[in-house]
Design a protein around this motif. Structure first.
Motif, mmCIF file in Angstrom:
data_model
loop_
_atom_site.group_PDB
_atom_site.id
_atom_site.type_symbol
_atom_site.label_atom_id
_atom_site.label_comp_id
_atom_site.label_asym_id
_atom_site.label_seq_id
_atom_site.Cartn_x
_atom_site.Cartn_y
_atom_site.Cartn_z
ATOM 1 N N GLU A 238 -30.969 -56.669 15.831
ATOM 2 C CA GLU A 238 -31.618 -56.482 17.135
ATOM 3 C C GLU A 238 -31.004 -55.297 17.866
ATOM 4 O OE1 GLU A 238 -32.777 -59.115 21.106
ATOM 5 O OE2 GLU A 238 -31.103 -59.743 19.840
ATOM 6 N N GLU A 239 -29.692 -55.215 17.838
ATOM 7 C CA GLU A 239 -28.980 -54.113 18.491
ATOM 8 C C GLU A 239 -29.389 -52.759 17.906
ATOM 9 O OE1 GLU A 239 -24.571 -52.665 17.753
ATOM 10 O OE2 GLU A 239 -24.580 -54.519 18.923
ATOM 11 N N GLN A 240 -29.682 -52.730 16.603
ATOM 12 C CA GLN A 240 -30.068 -51.500 15.917
ATOM 13 C C GLN A 240 -31.550 -51.165 16.091
ATOM 14 O OE1 GLN A 240 -27.977 -49.282 13.976
ATOM 15 N NE2 GLN A 240 -26.528 -50.392 15.262
ATOM 16 N N GLY A 241 -32.284 -52.013 16.809
ATOM 17 C CA GLY A 241 -33.685 -51.730 17.089
ATOM 18 C C GLY A 241 -34.644 -52.099 15.977
ATOM 19 N N ALA B 171 -37.196 -61.634 19.435
ATOM 20 C CA ALA B 171 -36.387 -60.417 19.322
ATOM 21 C C ALA B 171 -37.049 -59.349 18.455
ATOM 22 C CB ALA B 171 -35.011 -60.755 18.757
ATOM 23 N N ALA C 41 -28.144 -60.497 15.354
ATOM 24 C CA ALA C 41 -27.822 -59.790 16.598
ATOM 25 C C ALA C 41 -27.594 -58.304 16.332
ATOM 26 C CB ALA C 41 -26.587 -60.412 17.245
ATOM 27 N N TYR C 42 -26.974 -57.989 15.204
ATOM 28 C CA TYR C 42 -26.765 -56.587 14.836
ATOM 29 C C TYR C 42 -28.096 -55.891 14.566
ATOM 30 C CZ TYR C 42 -25.491 -52.556 11.960
ATOM 31 O OH TYR C 42 -25.381 -51.285 11.446
#
Length: 207
Positions: free
Chosen positions: A84-87, A117, A81-82
């Motif tokens: 993904e959050e960071q692109g 993702a 998830a991190y």
């Protein structure tokens, strides 16, 4: 941006060293920090509740994200998830296969959940490379060391599946209630696997 996640299970060090570059963002997941520390590499981030590691990691310059041990998500799920959050565009995960069967099954479930993702999501162990292929994705495999390549549906039905460049070609639908797609073989210089609707696990398996 490519992220490499290092977890605490069996660590394919040789494959890691062949793959890792200075441009990768390296994330240590709980006790995976021990693998990273042994290599003398400073991780970009460290994620986990650190119950497996046994202590709070010390790595000046790294972002440390500590979570409570009593939580709904695994440390790997939080790390993905991190990313993904960071692109992240591409994620490679080391040290997440093998070990306890329940954790391996949970890892595969999490992998399926993140199938859409990233442009590419791959899990690497000593003897396997597992590609997670989300909807409308194409995977090209060349120069593999694998003896077998299995293409399995991770969801009830994966439609518009095409397999080319292997001993057995295929076009159609794969389901997750049978073994169809198991133990195909690489037959040329390049193999291609694609899926329209669904999620595939494409596993390069060493002998």
């Amino acid at each position: 941006t490519r992220f490499i996640l290092v977890c605490s299970s069996d660590f394919a060090r040789e494959r890691f060293e062949e793959t890792h570059t200075a441009d990768d963002r390296l994330v240590a997941v709980d006790a995976g920090f021990s693998h990273v520390k042994a290599l003398g590499i400073k991780p970009f981030a460290i994620v986990g509740d650190f119950d497996s590691l046994g202590h709070l990691p010390f790595s000046p310059g790294s972002r440390v994200m500590r979570f409570p041990a009593e939580k709904d998500e695994s440390d790997l799920e939080l790390a993905l998830a991190y990313a993904e959050e960071q692109g992240a565009d591409e994620v490679l995960v080391f040290g997440a296969l093998g070990g306890r069967l329940d954790q391996t099954v949970a890892t595969l479930q999490v992998a399926r959940g993140f199938a859409d993702a990233f442009a590419r999501l791959t899990f690497v162990s000593e003897r396997e490379v597992l590609h997670v292929l989300g909807p409308n994705r194409l995977l090209t495999i060349g120069g593999t060391r694998a003896k077998y390549i299995s293409v399995l549906s991770a969801v009830d039905e994966s439609r518009d599946v095409r397999i080319e460049g292997m001993k057995y070609s295929f076009e159609g639908t794969l389901t997750n209630d049978c073994s169809r797609g198991l133990s195909n073989e690489f037959s040329g210089e390049e193999a291609c696997v694609s899926v329209g609707d669904g999620v595939l696990f494409v596993i390069e398996q060493d002998e």
